[in-house]
Design a protein around this motif. Structure first.
Motif, PDB file in Angstrom:
ATOM      1  N   MET A 282       8.291 -43.595  53.659  1.00 56.27           N
ATOM      2  CA  MET A 282       6.716 -43.934  53.901  1.00 56.27           C
ATOM      3  C   MET A 282       6.320 -43.177  53.284  1.00 56.27           C
ATOM      4  SD  MET A 282       8.244 -43.548  58.404  1.00 56.27           S
ATOM      5  CE  MET A 282       6.134 -44.094  58.444  1.00 56.27           C
ATOM      6  N   ALA A 283       6.544 -42.711  52.659  1.00 55.51           N
ATOM      7  CA  ALA A 283       5.343 -41.553  51.997  1.00 55.51           C
ATOM      8  C   ALA A 283       4.359 -42.604  51.022  1.00 55.51           C
ATOM      9  CB  ALA A 283       5.812 -40.913  50.913  1.00 55.51           C
ATOM     10  N   PRO A 284       5.073 -43.994  50.292  1.00 61.11           N
ATOM     11  CA  PRO A 284       3.878 -44.142  49.641  1.00 61.11           C
ATOM     12  C   PRO A 284       3.108 -45.087  49.535  1.00 61.11           C
ATOM     13  CG  PRO A 284       6.515 -44.228  48.784  1.00 61.11           C
ATOM     14  CD  PRO A 284       6.424 -43.671  49.975  1.00 61.11           C
TER      15      PRO A 284
ATOM     16  N   LEU B  62       4.368 -18.532  52.283  1.00 61.29           N
ATOM     17  CA  LEU B  62       4.292 -18.682  50.778  1.00 61.29           C
ATOM     18  C   LEU B  62       4.140 -20.732  50.621  1.00 61.29           C
ATOM     19  CD1 LEU B  62       7.810 -17.853  50.201  1.00 61.29           C
ATOM     20  CD2 LEU B  62       5.827 -17.212  48.818  1.00 61.29           C
ATOM     21  N   ILE B  63       4.569 -21.630  51.669  1.00 64.69           N
ATOM     22  CA  ILE B  63       3.402 -23.112  51.615  1.00 64.69           C
ATOM     23  C   ILE B  63       3.053 -22.938  51.493  1.00 64.69           C
ATOM     24  CG2 ILE B  63       3.865 -25.551  53.059  1.00 64.69           C
ATOM     25  CD1 ILE B  63       7.056 -24.313  51.957  1.00 64.69           C
ATOM     26  N   SER B  64       1.810 -22.226  52.501  1.00 62.90           N
ATOM     27  CA  SER B  64       0.541 -22.405  52.547  1.00 62.90           C
ATOM     28  C   SER B  64       0.109 -21.510  51.369  1.00 62.90           C
ATOM     29  CB  SER B  64       0.074 -20.953  53.638  1.00 62.90           C
ATOM     30  OG  SER B  64       0.273 -21.959  54.781  1.00 62.90           O
ATOM     31  N   LEU B  65       0.394 -20.380  50.447  1.00 63.60           N
ATOM     32  CA  LEU B  65      -0.256 -20.608  49.552  1.00 63.60           C
ATOM     33  C   LEU B  65       0.206 -21.665  48.406  1.00 63.60           C
ATOM     34  CD1 LEU B  65       1.326 -16.963  49.402  1.00 63.60           C
ATOM     35  CD2 LEU B  65      -1.212 -17.341  48.914  1.00 63.60           C
TER      36      LEU B  65
ATOM     37  N   ALA C  16      -1.911 -32.345  54.217  1.00 61.56           N
ATOM     38  CA  ALA C  16      -2.067 -32.975  55.826  1.00 61.56           C
ATOM     39  C   ALA C  16      -0.141 -32.183  56.185  1.00 61.56           C
ATOM     40  CB  ALA C  16      -2.344 -33.778  55.986  1.00 61.56           C
ATOM     41  N   LEU C  17       1.098 -33.030  55.167  1.00 59.06           N
ATOM     42  CA  LEU C  17       1.517 -32.358  55.380  1.00 59.06           C
ATOM     43  C   LEU C  17       2.403 -30.962  54.851  1.00 59.06           C
ATOM     44  CD1 LEU C  17       3.374 -35.893  53.711  1.00 59.06           C
ATOM     45  CD2 LEU C  17       2.970 -35.152  56.327  1.00 59.06           C
TER      46      LEU C  17
ATOM     47  N   CYS D 158       8.217 -34.817  56.224  1.00 61.20           N
ATOM     48  CA  CYS D 158       7.020 -33.792  55.614  1.00 61.20           C
ATOM     49  C   CYS D 158       7.400 -33.250  54.036  1.00 61.20           C
ATOM     50  CB  CYS D 158       6.252 -32.623  55.716  1.00 61.20           C
ATOM     51  SG  CYS D 158       5.611 -32.524  57.763  1.00 61.20           S
ATOM     52  N   PHE D 159       8.616 -33.005  53.863  1.00 57.40           N
ATOM     53  CA  PHE D 159       8.776 -32.438  52.590  1.00 57.40           C
ATOM     54  C   PHE D 159       9.069 -33.635  51.039  1.00 57.40           C
ATOM     55  CE2 PHE D 159      10.074 -27.820  53.251  1.00 57.40           C
ATOM     56  CZ  PHE D 159       9.341 -27.167  52.464  1.00 57.40           C
ATOM     57  N   SER D 160      10.285 -34.749  52.116  1.00 60.47           N
ATOM     58  CA  SER D 160       9.735 -35.810  51.531  1.00 60.47           C
ATOM     59  C   SER D 160       8.154 -36.235  51.086  1.00 60.47           C
ATOM     60  CB  SER D 160      10.755 -36.903  52.418  1.00 60.47           C
ATOM     61  OG  SER D 160      10.686 -37.798  51.106  1.00 60.47           O
TER      62      SER D 160
END
Length: 420
Positions: A60-62, A167-170, A76-77, A107-109
């Motif tokens: 779905m990401a593409p 860490l994800i936010s950074l 967003a993800l 989300c990681f995908s």
């Protein structure tokens, strides 16, 4: 290599931070689940949620990127990942964690698809291979570093959940502030599973089995450690050993892949992986041997991902390789969904050693099937095979396609040199 670092360091740094966060939450949930009294089956269902989400996200990401663009999708993800990681310790219920893992996998995908397309666009034809290698190394370093952070605080508290969220936010900053221009996004429609199976039965069966092996390592290694009574520091070292092995053995195995019958190498590597898992089952009580077992299991299973793709490409025209790679990623994802659940079921029946029994069974099954396929048709000559391109099983279809495009470019350059 220096040129690649200077032009793409921000992207690579951001991806490493993402992998640190991802590696932490996978190990941490396995440990915290036992502290909260979850059953092994409940924890395994939670862990399988990541691969369910990742499988759907890769499809779905593409389309999401085409609709609203790279920047919005990434922001967003990644924000949602950060939020879910904070919610884990506030609502310690296996069903809630399972939904959270599905969301994080999805989300990681999408984040990987976005970041990898950016990195591919930032690389030139001259340094694309080096950029791909650096990307793989950065991913592994991120996951290995994550295991070291597990020991800095009590897994029964909140701090270890806050660290990956931060860490994800950074990771947003170096990626979003360094990208110019935003690349055009296009993907190739994958081949059907029937078409790929007809081209390479070994590639399809091997990828499905390998999906189960990889997801067991990524999702259940920490659960095994907790069930086996390892200390937190020992669990960290145990999980790290899988990825250190993958980082070190990837390139020697790739070198061999370009110089011999790949089916032989697949069969031997899968069998040795099975032997390594049996050793872990028999000698797991002796921690140094447990680490050696994890090193070889991870070191042999992870390169098999690239090896199976390279073998499948040996029977494809160059223009079909990108389409086939998308289908191969999907097959691997199907196998990955079931891996943690079956592992958890086996651990519930025969104890922690079920983790290694499952990996050994799939490894030997792959080895036997590869040997069987050698009796069914001749292998292409080494001179006619395409180059091995390293890529990790945690990458999105974008990175896999990118690896195939690089291999095609190298093959065409070598062909042009021979004809000139």
């Amino acid at each position: 290599m220096i040129k690649v670092l200077s032009s793409a360091w921000a992207l690579l740094l951001g991806m490493m931070l993402l992998q640190v966060g991802n590696g932490m939450q996978g190990t941490l949930l396995g440990i915290r689940g036992q502290i909260e009294g979850f059953t092994t089956l409940e924890i395994s269902l939670v862990m399988s949620g990541y691969f369910v989400g990742f499988l759907f996200g890769s499809r779905m990401a593409p389309e999401m990127i085409r609709r609203v663009g790279h920047v919005r999708v990434f922001a967003a993800l990644a924000s949602l990942i950060s939020a879910v990681m904070i919610l884990y310790p506030t609502w310690t219920d296996p069903w809630v964690w399972g939904v959270g893992r599905i969301l994080i996998g999805f989300c990681f995908s999408g984040v990987y698809v976005t970041a990898e397309s950016w990195l591919n666009n930032a690389a030139s034809n001259d340094n694309r291979g080096k950029a791909l290698s650096l990307y793989m190394i950065v991913q592994m370093i991120g996951i290995i570093s994550a295991q070291g952070l597990i020991v800095v605080a009590d897994p029964g508290g909140f701090i270890l959940f806050i660290i990956p969220s931060v860490l994800i936010s950074l990771s947003f900053a170096p990626i979003l502030l360094s990208i110019s221009p935003v690349p055009a996004f296009d993907t190739t429609k994958p081949m059907t599973l029937r078409q790929i199976m007809k081209v390479s039965p070994l590639g399809c069966v091997g990828m499905f089995l390998l999906g189960g092996i990889f997801s067991a390592q990524f999702g259940m290694a920490a659960v095994y450690g907790a069930e086996a009574g390892l200390r937190i520091g020992q669990i960290s070292m145990f999980v790290s050993a899988f990825y250190i092995g993958a980082l070190i053995i990837q390139y020697p195995l790739g070198w061999l892949s370009d110089r011999m019958d790949r089916r032989v190498l697949i069969s031997v590597a899968a069998a040795l992986m099975g032997v390594g898992a049996i050793c872990g089952m028999l000698f797991g009580a002796f921690f140094p041997l447990l680490l050696v077992s994890a090193f070889f299991v991870g070191g042999l299973s992870n390169p098999l991902y690239s090896l199976l793709i390279a073998y499948t490409n040996d029977f494809l025209a160059h223009e079909d390789m990108a389409a086939a790679s998308g289908g191969m990623v999907f097959i691997n994802g199907l196998g990955a969904v079931a891996g943690p659940v079956i592992t958890g079921w086996m651990m519930g029946i025969i104890g922690p050693k079920g983790f290694f029994v499952y990996i050994a069974f799939l490894g030997f099954a792959m080895a036997i099937y590869a040997a069987y396929r050698m009796t069914q048709r001749a292998s292409p000559s080494v001179e006619d095979t395409d180059r091995y391109a390293p890529v990790t099983a945690s990458s999105s279809p974008v990175a896999v396609t990118w690896a195939q495009e690089y291999a095609i470019d190298i093959a065409q350059e070598e062909e042009d040199e021979q004809n000139s």
